[in-house]
Design a protein around this motif. Structure first.
Motif, PDB file in Angstrom:
ATOM      1  N   LEU A 551       0.814  -1.210   0.000  1.00 27.97           N
ATOM      2  CA  LEU A 551       0.000   0.000   0.000  1.00 27.97           C
ATOM      3  C   LEU A 551       0.852   1.266   0.000  1.00 27.97           C
ATOM      4  O   LEU A 551       0.437   2.307  -0.528  1.00 27.97           O
ATOM      5  N   TYR A 557      -0.509  -5.007   3.001  1.00 31.41           N
ATOM      6  CA  TYR A 557      -1.772  -5.703   3.267  1.00 31.41           C
ATOM      7  C   TYR A 557      -1.546  -7.165   2.917  1.00 31.41           C
ATOM      8  O   TYR A 557      -1.247  -7.500   1.772  1.00 31.41           O
ATOM      9  N   TRP A 595     -12.988  -6.179   6.743  1.00 33.53           N
ATOM     10  CA  TRP A 595     -13.082  -6.147   5.285  1.00 33.53           C
ATOM     11  C   TRP A 595     -13.792  -7.392   4.756  1.00 33.53           C
ATOM     12  O   TRP A 595     -13.394  -8.518   5.046  1.00 33.53           O
ATOM     13  N   LYS A 633      -5.537  -1.324  -6.712  1.00 29.83           N
ATOM     14  CA  LYS A 633      -5.924   0.086  -6.773  1.00 29.83           C
ATOM     15  C   LYS A 633      -7.145   0.314  -5.895  1.00 29.83           C
ATOM     16  O   LYS A 633      -7.972  -0.588  -5.721  1.00 29.83           O
ATOM     17  N   GLN A 634      -7.263   1.512  -5.391  1.00 35.19           N
ATOM     18  CA  GLN A 634      -8.484   1.913  -4.700  1.00 35.19           C
ATOM     19  C   GLN A 634      -9.435   2.481  -5.740  1.00 35.19           C
ATOM     20  O   GLN A 634      -9.102   3.439  -6.446  1.00 35.19           O
ATOM     21  N   ASN A 643     -10.898  -1.633  -2.222  1.00 33.78           N
ATOM     22  CA  ASN A 643      -9.500  -1.944  -2.514  1.00 33.78           C
ATOM     23  C   ASN A 643      -9.519  -3.149  -3.450  1.00 33.78           C
ATOM     24  O   ASN A 643      -9.762  -4.274  -3.016  1.00 33.78           O
TER      25      ASN A 643
END
Length: 828
Positions: A551, A557, A595, A633-634, A643
């Motif tokens: 990130l 992550y 998440w 990518k966000q 995400n």
């Protein structure tokens, strides 16, 4: 009493004495403490049966070692362990039961357990007292039988003393304190008072580098002292001893002892006992006991017999052995036997603790004691056992586990001892418990849920009124057709998979990059990119598989298998603690429950996402140029921040969509609506498992584990030998002992492999499958497994044992479906 030892074993039953024996044999200064007398727990009232039968690869190895070990104890110690090698006859009344035995036979074959098949006529001819007219057949082990639990425990205790182990009785552990380098264990002298065992005023402290708890029925007290959860709770187990059977007495005048007779469809076992019979049962509604600890007044005691609860099993015994009908009741036993939710013991490092080893939850403790001592001693002394013990690790249950959950699941496990153990079975007790927000929506659409680390995860989707229980089979179950349709949807169109159960960690800080570079085998990705990598054990074998998303320069992550959250978290955090002084500040957060994850995959997956992505140029937002394969990518899908990771476990064009879990239902509805024009299907874990095998994607717990290195798994592309990493030297020293391959199988029309079958080169066993299923791309069975390196060449012809027959199998290239990854890189 010694004030300091290298290893302190707490608990003097069969398991504890075996561990002490094997640690002493390995040369460790070891002491064993028992709060009462040796064997005063469940050991004293155990029936002493030694069944090989077990569906677990690791547990079968443990049982195999025990049976062989007990046979040589007398030669070493001079004490007869009371082993009657009479064999074990496991009978079947139905074809389903024979299919179950055939599946078990696959596991036994891979371990080298001797067994044979018998017809009803052969059984009747050999043991005429047994009624066989309603049987389909049986599986027979001629090398096991039963043993006297007290005698074998005393033999192991003597052997332990011969290896230098000190054994102290009437000492109770009342406190554990970790000093940073050793354990301070507070112990209290126990004394007799009015028939009870009570604590005296005499206390002392023992220091130990390592502690092993083998406390049996007292596991809940151990858990409280250590501040951890241990899902080992006893359940009542009844067996009765009958008076002499004249027909049996007459038979034995000229014939050997009957084998242990297991009538699985009657939930019972029977064995001889001095001219009579012992009947043991695994009935329904047996209650859990001592959920919050064993009363001080309970010593070598029993519960009141509940004959009504076992009446059906008693009548079934008379049906199976008619001559016993007139035998009276001589003795009865109803005592506590410890269980775990899945029936396998808890063996390995305690969660969050250093040098604290658990050996708890043994429902078949006499059978497992010898092997547990052997393999646990290997883990402690050598760093790893020669077999992968992860399936028995105490951390397979996370901190979400409660006493109530364990008690209800343990009761279920007890009455499931003799049910048909379908490889696709799902047990219903204490469910649903952990559910993602979309659970109700998925259930309304026909989801048939599986259980993974407490989470409810769709296995497949079926029409209204469909019964998952009725769909189970040892061959292709009723669910198979739906999994085929789901797999085809991803290969030909688009499918949506709920992968919320994935384990997720954030690792960040000034030392994060240096730590992860040492902790894992692959190069670290650049910011915005991902890689697949492995954390190794110090022995060089595979401890964990990670997808790492970078990130920021100092923030990562980590995504790993959903079944292993506590297992992965414990290893990661302890490794960080060990290296933080060297690498700098490192933070580690378990964000698994923060998440949710949807995986969307298939040739039309980009079309679905293009309809809902919010971007200045939606048509190019997901193109290869702006969002290449193996990048992250966000993005925004409607009002949901995501995400997104461009990777797909199915090997098709696709993305993992990691989203705030509180927005999951919004995102589910958005994707479902966007997918309608493209025929998007909801897809479960079983189809996904088939698809990943078509791509030769290894799975942790199957192809990946602590008995093979990444190089043996044939994954050199994820191992950067130009850098130093944990376990590197050990991995290279091990070399390539076996190699992972993918096979296409010309199997039967109604069955696929389950991933536990033996592989043959002619008449020679050369390996085993670790995964199996059906390939929609090739229209036949598929499997992955390990063979000798010289047999791993593409095109090698082998055989796989399925349903007692050998079927042709061919080693194929890695990723037989789309080997050049053209579909997964498709542009748009």
């Amino acid at each position: 009493m010694k004030a300091h030892v290298k290893a302190l074993v707490v608990g003097g039953g069969a398991v504890g004495t075996s561990i002490a024996y094997h640690l002493g044999k390995a040369g460790w200064d070891t002491m064993l403490l028992e709060r009462d007398e040796l064997t005063s727990g469940s050991t004293w009232h155990a029936a002493g049966l030694l069944p090989y039968f077990n569906m677990s690869f690791a547990t079968t190895h443990i049982h195999d070692y025990s049976i062989k070990f007990y046979k040589q104890l007398e030669a070493e110690t001079g004490l007869n362990a009371g082993f009657s090698v009479c064999g074990n006859l496991r009978m079947a009344r139905t074809q389903d039961r024979m299919d179950e035995y055939a599946l078990y036979s696959s596991t036994a074959e891979t371990v080298g357990v001797p067994h044979e098949w018998m017809t009803p006529a052969q059984i009747k001819d050999r043991w005429p007292l047994i009624r066989t007219d309603d049987l389909k057949g049986a599986i027979y082990h001629n090398t096991d039988g039963y043993i006297n639990p007290a005698d074998v425990t005393m033999a192991m205790a003597k052997g332990a003393r011969q290896h230098g182990v000190t054994i102290e009785r009437k000492w109770q552990v009342d406190g554990y304190e970790w000093t940073g380098s050793e354990w301070r264990v507070t112990v209290t002298k126990m004394v007799e008072k009015g028939g009870n065992l009570v604590a005296s005023d005499e206390q002392t402290v023992i220091t130990a580098e390592h502690v092993v708890t083998a406390t049996g029925n007292h596991a809940q007290r151990t858990a409280q002292l250590l501040g951890i959860n241990i899902p080992a709770i006893p359940v009542e187990h009844q067996f009765i001893v009958m008076e002499q059977d004249p027909a049996l007495v007459e038979w034995r005048k000229t014939n050997p002892e009957h084998p242990v007779i297991r009538d699985a469809d009657a939930q019972s076992y029977v064995r001889e006992e001095r001219g009579g019979w012992i009947l043991g049962v695994y009935e329904k509604n047996a209650p859990a006991r001592f959920e919050y600890g064993v009363p001080d007044s309970f010593r070598a005691d029993l519960f009141q017999l509940d004959l009504e609860r076992i009446e059906q099993q008693y009548m079934e015994m008379i049906h199976r052995i008619p001559s016993c009908e007139e035998c009276g009741l001589k003795d009865d036993f109803n005592g506590p036997i410890c269980y775990t939710p899945d029936g396998n013991p808890l063996v390995g490092p305690g969660p969050g603790l250093r040098n604290m080893w658990l050996a708890e939850g043994f429902s078949f403790g006499i059978t497992a004691a010898g092997g547990t001592g052997y393999y646990l001693a290997q883990m402690m002394v050598e760093g790893e056992a020669e077999i992968d013990m992860a399936s028995l690790d105490p951390k397979r249950y996370g901190s979400w586990m409660t006493t109530e959950f364990a008690a209800r699941k343990n009761e279920e496990c007890y009455d499931h001892v003799y049910i048909l153990h379908h490889p696709d079975e799902e047990r219903p007790a204490a469910r649903p418990l952990r559910t993602s927000p979309a659970y109700d929506r998925q259930a309304a659409r026909g989801a048939q849920f599986g259980w993974v680390n407490g989470w409810e995860r769709p296995n497949y989707y079926a029409p209204e009124g469909f019964s998952d229980h009725d769909a189970r089979s040892f061959r292709r179950g009723g669910w198979w057709q739906y999994a085929v349709e789901e797999a085809k949807a991803i290969r030909e169109g688009v499918g949506l998979v709920d992968a919320t159960a994935f384990t997720k960690h954030i690792v960040k800080g000034a030392g994060a990059a240096a730590f992860l570079d040492w902790f894992t085998t692959n190069k670290l990705p650049r910011v915005g990119r991902i890689n697949l990598t492995y954390a190794l054990t110090d022995a060089g074998t595979t401890r964990t598989e990670y997808t790492i998303v970078r990130l920021a320069e100092d923030e990562f992550y980590l995504v790993s298998a959903g079944a292993w959250t506590a297992y992965d978290a414990d290893y990661l955090r302890k490794s960080i603690e060990d290296k933080e002084a060297e690498f700098g500040r490192i933070e580690c957060q378990d964000v698994t429950t923060q998440w949710g994850v949807f995986a969307i995959a298939g040739p039309k997956s980009r079309d679905v996402l293009n309809a809902v992505i919010k971007d200045a140029d939606p048509a190019t937002a997901l193109s290869n140029k702006r969002f290449p394969w193996l990048s992250a990518k966000q993005i925004e899908l409607g009002m949901c921040p995501v995400n997104a990771i461009r990777v797909a476990y199915t090997g098709e064009l696709g993305w993992e969509l990691h989203h705030p879990i509180e927005m999951q239902n919004y995102l589910f509805d958005l994707l479902e609506k966007a997918g309608e024009p493209h025929g998007m299907k909801l897809v479960g874990a079983r189809a996904q498992n088939w698809l990943r095998q078509e791509k030769s994607y290894r799975a942790f717990g199957n192809e990946l584990g602590r008995d093979a290195t990444p190089l043996e798994a044939d994954l050199p592309r994820f191992v950067d030998l130009s850098k130093d990493f944990r376990g590197k030297d050990a991995m290279q020293t091990l070399g390539i002992r076996s190699k992972c391959v993918t096979l296409l199988i010309d199997g039967p029309d109604d069955a696929d492999p389950w991933g536990r079958e033996a592989l043959y080169d002619g008449d020679t066993k050369v390996g085993r499958l670790t995964s199996g299923g059906y390939s929609v791309a090739f229209g036949k069975s598929i499997g992955m497994g390990y063979v000798k390196p010289e047999l791993a060449e593409v095109g090698t012809k082998l055989k796989v044992r399925m349903q007692r027959e050998l079927w042709d199998a061919t080693v194929v290239e890695d990723s037989p479906y789309d080997p050049k990854n053209e579909t997964i890189r498709k542009d748009g």
